[in-house]
Scaffold this motif. Structure first.
Motif, PDB file in Angstrom:
ATOM      1  N   SER A 192      40.381  45.978  72.749  1.00 32.29           N
ATOM      2  CA  SER A 192      40.062  45.057  73.845  1.00 32.29           C
ATOM      3  C   SER A 192      39.939  45.776  75.185  1.00 32.29           C
ATOM      4  CB  SER A 192      41.138  43.973  73.933  1.00 32.29           C
ATOM      5  OG  SER A 192      42.389  44.543  74.325  1.00 32.29           O
ATOM      6  N   GLY A 193      40.277  47.088  75.224  1.00 38.85           N
ATOM      7  CA  GLY A 193      40.192  47.866  76.459  1.00 38.85           C
ATOM      8  C   GLY A 193      41.445  47.836  77.298  1.00 38.85           C
ATOM      9  N   ASN A 194      42.486  47.196  76.781  1.00 36.01           N
ATOM     10  CA  ASN A 194      43.770  47.138  77.493  1.00 36.01           C
ATOM     11  C   ASN A 194      44.627  48.286  76.971  1.00 36.01           C
ATOM     12  OD1 ASN A 194      46.152  46.565  78.762  1.00 36.01           O
ATOM     13  ND2 ASN A 194      46.422  44.533  77.842  1.00 36.01           N
ATOM     14  N   LEU A 195      44.595  49.407  77.703  1.00 40.27           N
ATOM     15  CA  LEU A 195      45.282  50.604  77.239  1.00 40.27           C
ATOM     16  C   LEU A 195      46.712  50.721  77.745  1.00 40.27           C
ATOM     17  CD1 LEU A 195      42.360  53.173  77.681  1.00 40.27           C
ATOM     18  CD2 LEU A 195      42.919  51.752  75.697  1.00 40.27           C
ATOM     19  N   ARG A 196      47.209  49.668  78.395  1.00 41.57           N
ATOM     20  CA  ARG A 196      48.566  49.703  78.922  1.00 41.57           C
ATOM     21  C   ARG A 196      49.550  49.852  77.772  1.00 41.57           C
ATOM     22  NH1 ARG A 196      52.165  45.657  80.184  1.00 41.57           N
ATOM     23  NH2 ARG A 196      50.588  44.079  79.660  1.00 41.57           N
ATOM     24  N   GLU A 197      50.543  50.710  77.967  1.00 34.93           N
ATOM     25  CA  GLU A 197      51.601  51.038  76.993  1.00 34.93           C
ATOM     26  C   GLU A 197      51.085  51.883  75.825  1.00 34.93           C
ATOM     27  OE1 GLU A 197      54.849  48.025  76.366  1.00 34.93           O
ATOM     28  OE2 GLU A 197      53.227  46.643  76.955  1.00 34.93           O
ATOM     29  N   LEU A 198      49.843  52.300  75.902  1.00 31.25           N
ATOM     30  CA  LEU A 198      49.322  53.198  74.870  1.00 31.25           C
ATOM     31  C   LEU A 198      49.358  54.631  75.392  1.00 31.25           C
ATOM     32  CD1 LEU A 198      46.215  51.202  73.580  1.00 31.25           C
ATOM     33  CD2 LEU A 198      48.513  51.247  72.641  1.00 31.25           C
ATOM     34  N   PRO A 199      49.627  55.626  74.571  1.00 32.55           N
ATOM     35  CA  PRO A 199      49.829  55.560  73.114  1.00 32.55           C
ATOM     36  C   PRO A 199      51.263  55.284  72.702  1.00 32.55           C
ATOM     37  CG  PRO A 199      49.848  57.829  73.774  1.00 32.55           C
ATOM     38  CD  PRO A 199      49.645  57.041  75.047  1.00 32.55           C
ATOM     39  N   GLY A 200      52.124  54.852  73.677  1.00 37.91           N
ATOM     40  CA  GLY A 200      53.547  54.668  73.370  1.00 37.91           C
ATOM     41  C   GLY A 200      53.791  53.710  72.214  1.00 37.91           C
ATOM     42  N   LEU A 201      53.038  52.607  72.191  1.00 39.96           N
ATOM     43  CA  LEU A 201      53.219  51.647  71.098  1.00 39.96           C
ATOM     44  C   LEU A 201      52.888  52.274  69.745  1.00 39.96           C
ATOM     45  CD1 LEU A 201      51.682  48.417  72.718  1.00 39.96           C
ATOM     46  CD2 LEU A 201      54.112  48.975  72.414  1.00 39.96           C
ATOM     47  N   TYR A 202      51.827  53.118  69.712  1.00 43.34           N
ATOM     48  CA  TYR A 202      51.484  53.809  68.471  1.00 43.34           C
ATOM     49  C   TYR A 202      52.623  54.724  68.017  1.00 43.34           C
ATOM     50  CZ  TYR A 202      46.496  52.516  68.647  1.00 43.34           C
ATOM     51  OH  TYR A 202      45.298  51.843  68.639  1.00 43.34           O
ATOM     52  N   HIS A 203      53.131  55.478  68.963  1.00 41.59           N
ATOM     53  CA  HIS A 203      54.209  56.426  68.618  1.00 41.59           C
ATOM     54  C   HIS A 203      55.469  55.705  68.150  1.00 41.59           C
ATOM     55  CE1 HIS A 203      52.216  60.139  69.643  1.00 41.59           C
ATOM     56  NE2 HIS A 203      51.817  59.643  70.830  1.00 41.59           N
ATOM     57  N   LYS A 204      55.733  54.552  68.764  1.00 41.88           N
ATOM     58  CA  LYS A 204      56.903  53.776  68.331  1.00 41.88           C
ATOM     59  C   LYS A 204      56.698  53.275  66.888  1.00 41.88           C
ATOM     60  CE  LYS A 204      59.814  49.840  69.647  1.00 41.88           C
ATOM     61  NZ  LYS A 204      60.023  48.735  70.617  1.00 41.88           N
ATOM     62  N   ALA A 205      55.511  52.802  66.616  1.00 40.69           N
ATOM     63  CA  ALA A 205      55.210  52.331  65.258  1.00 40.69           C
ATOM     64  C   ALA A 205      55.310  53.468  64.252  1.00 40.69           C
ATOM     65  CB  ALA A 205      53.814  51.713  65.218  1.00 40.69           C
ATOM     66  N   LEU A 206      54.789  54.659  64.634  1.00 44.14           N
ATOM     67  CA  LEU A 206      54.834  55.812  63.735  1.00 44.14           C
ATOM     68  C   LEU A 206      56.261  56.266  63.495  1.00 44.14           C
ATOM     69  CD1 LEU A 206      53.209  57.869  62.127  1.00 44.14           C
ATOM     70  CD2 LEU A 206      53.091  59.283  64.205  1.00 44.14           C
ATOM     71  N   LYS A 207      57.075  56.230  64.540  1.00 40.59           N
ATOM     72  CA  LYS A 207      58.471  56.650  64.411  1.00 40.59           C
ATOM     73  C   LYS A 207      59.217  55.745  63.428  1.00 40.59           C
ATOM     74  CE  LYS A 207      62.641  57.483  67.159  1.00 40.59           C
ATOM     75  NZ  LYS A 207      63.237  57.426  68.511  1.00 40.59           N
ATOM     76  N   VAL A 208      58.993  54.425  63.563  1.00 40.17           N
ATOM     77  CA  VAL A 208      59.667  53.482  62.644  1.00 40.17           C
ATOM     78  C   VAL A 208      59.171  53.697  61.210  1.00 40.17           C
ATOM     79  CG1 VAL A 208      59.966  51.042  62.043  1.00 40.17           C
ATOM     80  CG2 VAL A 208      60.060  51.770  64.440  1.00 40.17           C
ATOM     81  N   SER A 209      57.874  53.930  61.062  1.00 37.69           N
ATOM     82  CA  SER A 209      57.313  54.156  59.720  1.00 37.69           C
ATOM     83  C   SER A 209      57.880  55.427  59.108  1.00 37.69           C
ATOM     84  CB  SER A 209      55.794  54.253  59.810  1.00 37.69           C
ATOM     85  OG  SER A 209      55.243  54.504  58.535  1.00 37.69           O
ATOM     86  N   ASN A 210      57.994  56.491  59.914  1.00 39.93           N
ATOM     87  CA  ASN A 210      58.543  57.754  59.401  1.00 39.93           C
ATOM     88  C   ASN A 210      60.022  57.642  59.066  1.00 39.93           C
ATOM     89  OD1 ASN A 210      56.100  59.079  59.588  1.00 39.93           O
ATOM     90  ND2 ASN A 210      56.464  59.847  61.665  1.00 39.93           N
ATOM     91  N   SER A 211      60.702  56.680  59.720  1.00 38.75           N
ATOM     92  CA  SER A 211      62.132  56.490  59.426  1.00 38.75           C
ATOM     93  C   SER A 211      62.327  55.955  58.003  1.00 38.75           C
ATOM     94  CB  SER A 211      62.765  55.530  60.428  1.00 38.75           C
ATOM     95  OG  SER A 211      62.258  54.210  60.260  1.00 38.75           O
ATOM     96  N   VAL A 212      61.304  55.253  57.522  1.00 39.11           N
ATOM     97  CA  VAL A 212      61.367  54.745  56.143  1.00 39.11           C
ATOM     98  C   VAL A 212      61.035  55.869  55.162  1.00 39.11           C
ATOM     99  CG1 VAL A 212      60.374  53.093  54.504  1.00 39.11           C
ATOM    100  CG2 VAL A 212      60.750  52.424  56.887  1.00 39.11           C
ATOM    101  N   GLY A 213      60.031  56.684  55.522  1.00 45.14           N
ATOM    102  CA  GLY A 213      59.606  57.814  54.702  1.00 45.14           C
ATOM    103  C   GLY A 213      58.522  58.555  55.450  1.00 45.14           C
ATOM    104  N   GLU A 214      58.668  59.878  55.550  1.00 42.73           N
ATOM    105  CA  GLU A 214      57.761  60.629  56.422  1.00 42.73           C
ATOM    106  C   GLU A 214      56.310  60.505  55.977  1.00 42.73           C
ATOM    107  OE1 GLU A 214      57.291  65.118  58.275  1.00 42.73           O
ATOM    108  OE2 GLU A 214      59.075  64.578  57.114  1.00 42.73           O
ATOM    109  N   ASP A 215      56.117  60.423  54.670  1.00 42.82           N
ATOM    110  CA  ASP A 215      54.754  60.278  54.157  1.00 42.82           C
ATOM    111  C   ASP A 215      54.509  58.845  53.698  1.00 42.82           C
ATOM    112  OD1 ASP A 215      54.229  62.897  54.661  1.00 42.82           O
ATOM    113  OD2 ASP A 215      54.737  63.566  52.640  1.00 42.82           O
ATOM    114  N   ASP A 216      55.074  57.890  54.429  1.00 41.41           N
ATOM    115  CA  ASP A 216      54.931  56.480  54.068  1.00 41.41           C
ATOM    116  C   ASP A 216      53.458  56.067  54.144  1.00 41.41           C
ATOM    117  OD1 ASP A 216      56.170  53.881  53.459  1.00 41.41           O
ATOM    118  OD2 ASP A 216      55.334  53.324  55.417  1.00 41.41           O
TER     119      ASP A 216
END
Length: 577
Positions: A192-216
Motif C-alpha cells: 500500500s506504500g505505507n513503509l512506516r515500521e518497516l522493515p522492523g515488522l518483518y524482522h520481528k516476524a522472522l525472529k518469532v518464526s526462527n524461535s520455532v525453528g530456524e529453517d521453519d
C-alpha cells in the motif's frame, strides 16, 4: 440401526479416512491420500452416511486445491456442501461446512474471483463464530485478509490482520500464526506504500518464526518479503540478495512454488550470468512442477477412472449375482411348487386309495355279513327241518307206541302191568326230552351274534397261524345290530393289526382279548405276555399310525401301555352311537 455387516464396513471406511488424512499432511503422498479418500468415499456412499461422506469429499477437494486443480476442488466442495444441506446442524455439520466454505474462499482467490472468495470466506467465518474456536476464527480472518490484499483492498486487509494481532497472547500461544499474520500485515503495508515500521515488522516476524525453528517453512515467505523490501528502489541490494538466498536455501527442502518464487526473485536481484543462471533454473523448475502437477492430476484421473471401472465391474457383478439369485429363487420356487403338485397328487392318490379301501372294507364286511346271514339262514332251515322231523316223525311214532302199550295194559297180570308201566314212563321221559330239543332248535339265536362269530373266526384263524394261545371274552349285552358298519370294520381291523404286531414284534405266547360295554362305550382290550417295547419310540410306526387313523375316524380313544419283558396292553374305547 447398523447391523454387524454395516458396522464392519463403517469401521473399514473410518480406517481408510484416517490413513488418507495422515497422507494428506505430507505433500509428497497426495496420490496415496487421494486413493484412500476414494475408498472411504465409496463405502460411505453405500452406507448413506452423508456427514462422513462430505468430510471425505472435502479432503479430496483440499488435495485438488493443493495440486492447483482449482475447478476440480470447487466441484468437490459444492458436492460436499450439497450433502450437508439437508442434515440437522449439529456441531460436526457446522464445523465441516465452515472448512468447506474456507476451502472455496481460497480456491476462488486463486482463480482471481475475489467477490466469490470474500463471500465464502465470510460464510466460513460466520460459522466459526458459532463454534467459538479462536484459532479457527483467526485462520478464516487471515484468509479473508489475504483475499482483500490480493484484490488490492489494503485497508480492509489491514483491519482483519490487526484484529488477529490484537490478541496479546497470540505470540506465546501460536507463534507460527503470529509470525505469519504479522508478515502479511507488514507486506500489505509495503504494497500500500505505507513503509512506516518497516522493515522492523518483518524482522520481528522472522525472529518469532526462527524461535520455532530456524529453517521453519513459514520463514520462507518472510525472507522473500524482506528481499523484496530491500530490493525495492535499490534500498540495500546486499540485504535483498542475502534474504533471497536464505529463502531459496530453505525452500529447496520442500521443492514447491516457494522455491520457484525464490529463483525468480534472485534472477531479478542478481546480475549478468547469475541472473541468467537463476532464471534458467526458474524455467526448468517451473516446467518440472507443471509436469509433476499434470502427472499427479493424471494419476488422480486414473484413480477415479479405475475406481469407476471397478464400480462398473462391481455393478455388473452385482447384476449377475442378482440374476443368479433370481434364477436360483425361481428354480427353488418352481421345485417347491413341483414338489407340492407331486405331493398333492400323491395325497389325492392316497386319499382315493383310502376311500377305495374303505369301500372295499365295507364291501368285504357286507359280504361277510351276507355270508354269515346265509349260514344262519341255512342253520335255521336245518333246525326247522330237524324240529319238524322230530315233531312229526319221532314224536308221532313214540306217541303211537305209547298208545299201543297203554292198550296192552288191559292184560291184568301183575308182571305185565309192571313192565308196561315202566315202558310208558320211559317213553314219557323220551317224549319230554325230544319236545325240549325241538323247542330249543326252533328258537332264534341271539340277535347280532353274527359279528362276534366273525371276530371269533378272525381270532381263531390268526392265533392258529401265529402259534398263539388265546382267551376271547365278549359282553353279550352289546347290541351289535345298533353299531354302524364303519365302527365294526375298524374294530375288526384293529384286532387284526394288533394280532399281527404281536406276532411280528412281541414274541408272545398268549393273548387275552376282551369286549365289554361300559356306559354305552365299547371297551376292547388286547393284552399279550410278550417282550414289550418303548411306546414313545414306536409312535411313528405305520401300523400305529393306521390304528390312530381308524380310531380318529370313529371318535374313539386308543391307549397303549407296555413294560419291557412284561407285555403290552392295547385299550380301545368306542362309543356305541
Amino acid at each position: 440401526m447398523f447391523n454387524i455387516k454395516e458396522q464392519d464396513s463403517s469401521l473399514i471406511a473410518d480406517t481408510d479416512y484416517l490413513i488418507a488424512q495422515t497422507f494428506r499432511k505430507s505433500t509428497t503422498y497426495a496420490d496415496s491420500a487421494y486413493f484412500y479418500y476414494q475408498k472411504a468415499e465409496k463405502i460411505y456412499r453405500n452406507l448413506g452416511d452423508n456427514l462422513k461422506l462430505a468430510r471425505t469429499i472435502y479432503g479430496v477437494a483440499v488435495i485438488l486445491k493443493n495440486e492447483k486443480d482449482f475447478i476440480g476442488s470447487e466441484v468437490a466442495s459444492f458436492e460436499a456442501i450439497a450433502l450437508l444441506e439437508p442434515l440437522y446442524e449439529t456441531r460436526s455439520v457446522v464445523e465441516t461446512k465452515s472448512y468447506i466454505y474456507n476451502n472455496l474462499g481460497i480456491v476462488f482467490k486463486e482463480l482471481d474471483e475475489f467477490d466469490e472468495s470474500i463471500e465464502y470466506n465470510k460464510k466460513s467465518l460466520e460459522l466459526k463464530y458459532r463454534l467459538n474456536v479462536k484459532s479457527s476464527i483467526d485462520a478464516s480472518k487471515n484468509n479473508l485478509a489475504n483475499t482483500y490484499k490480493k484484490n488490492k483492498q489494503y485497508n480492509l486487509a489491514l483491519n482483519y490482520y490487526s484484529e488477529i494481532l490484537s490478541n496479546k497472547d497470540l505470540v506465546k500461544e501460536r507463534p507460527r500464526i503470529f509470525s505469519l499474520v504479522l508478515d502479511n500485515y507488514a507486506h500489505t503495508r509495503f504494497l500500500s506504500g505505507n513503509l512506516r515500521e518497516l522493515p522492523g515488522l518483518y524482522h520481528k516476524a522472522l525472529k518469532v518464526s526462527n524461535s520455532v525453528g530456524e529453517d521453519d517453512y513459514y520463514s520462507i515467505i518472510i525472507n522473500q518479503h524482506l528481499a523484496e523490501y530491500y530490493f525495492d528502489n535499490k534500498r540495500n541490494v546486499d540485504s535483498a540478495r542475502y534474504y533471497a538466498y536464505r529463502a531459496k536455501n530453505i525452500s529447496e527442502k520442500y521443492y514447491t512454488d516457494d522455491l520457484l518464487k525464490s529463483l525468480l526473485l534472485l534472477s531479478k536481484i542478481e546480475e549478468d550470468h547469475k541472473a541468467v543462471e537463476h532464471f534458467n533454473a526458474y524455467i526448468k523448475l517451473s516446467d518440472s512442477l507443471q509436469k509433476n502437477e499434470r502427472a499427479i492430476r493424471n494419476k488422480f484421473a486414473r484413480i477415479r477412472f479405475e475406481t469407476g471401472q471397478k464400480e462398473k465391474e462391481n455393478i455388473q457383478l452385482t447384476k449377475e449375482r442378482m440374476w443368479l439369485f433370481i434364477i436360483s429363487v425361481v428354480v427353488v420356487i418352481s421345485s417347491f411348487l413341483l414338489y407340492l403338485v407331486i405331493t398333492q397328487r400323491n395325497n389325492n392318490i392316497e386319499l382315493k386309495f383310502v376311500q377305495k379301501q374303505q369301500e372295499t372294507n365295507e364291501e368285504i364286511y357286507n359280504l361277510m355279513l351276507s355270508q354269515n346271514e346265509s349260514i344262519e339262514e341255512a342253520r335255521d332251515l336245518e333246525k326247522k327241518r330237524i324240529s319238524q322231523e322230530l315233531h312229526d316223525g319221532v314224536l308221532g311214532r313214540l306217541f303211537g307206541t305209547r298208545l299201543s302199550l297203554d292198550s296192552l295194559n288191559r292184560n291184568n297180570s301183575e308182571e305185565a302191568i309192571k313192565s308196561r308201566d315202566l315202558y310208558i314212563t320211559e317213553l314219557k321221559t323220551i317224549e319230554e326230552e325230544i319236545r325240549k330239543v325241538s323247542h330249543e332248535l326252533n328258537t332264534d339265536f341271539v340277535s347280532g351274534s353274527g359279528f362276534i362269530d366273525i371276530i371269533k373266526t378272525l381270532v381263531e384263524t390268526q392265533t392258529l397261524a401265529y402259534g398263539l394261545g388265546y382267551d376271547l371274552k365278549h359282553d353279550e349285552s352289546i347290541s351289535w345290530d345298533d353299531v354302524n358298519n364303519k365302527k365294526k370294520i375298524h374294530i375288526y381291523r384293529i384286532i387284526q393289526e394288533t394280532l399281527h404286531n404281536i406276532y411280528k414284534h412281541a414274541n408272545a405266547e398268549h393273548v387275552n382279548i376282551s369286549l365289554e360295554l361300559k356306559n354305552d362305550v365299547i371297551c376292547l382290550s388286547i393284552i399279550d405276555n410278550g417282550s414289550g417295547y418303548d411306546v414313545e419310540k414306536a409312535r411313528s410306526g405305520i401300523g400305529l399310525k393306521n390304528m390312530n387313523s381308524r380310531i380318529n375316524e370313529i371318535n374313539g380313544i386308543l391307549k397303549i401301555t407296555s413294560i419291557k419283558n412284561q407285555g403290552t396292553t392295547v385299550m380301545i374305547e368306542v362309543p356305541m352311537i
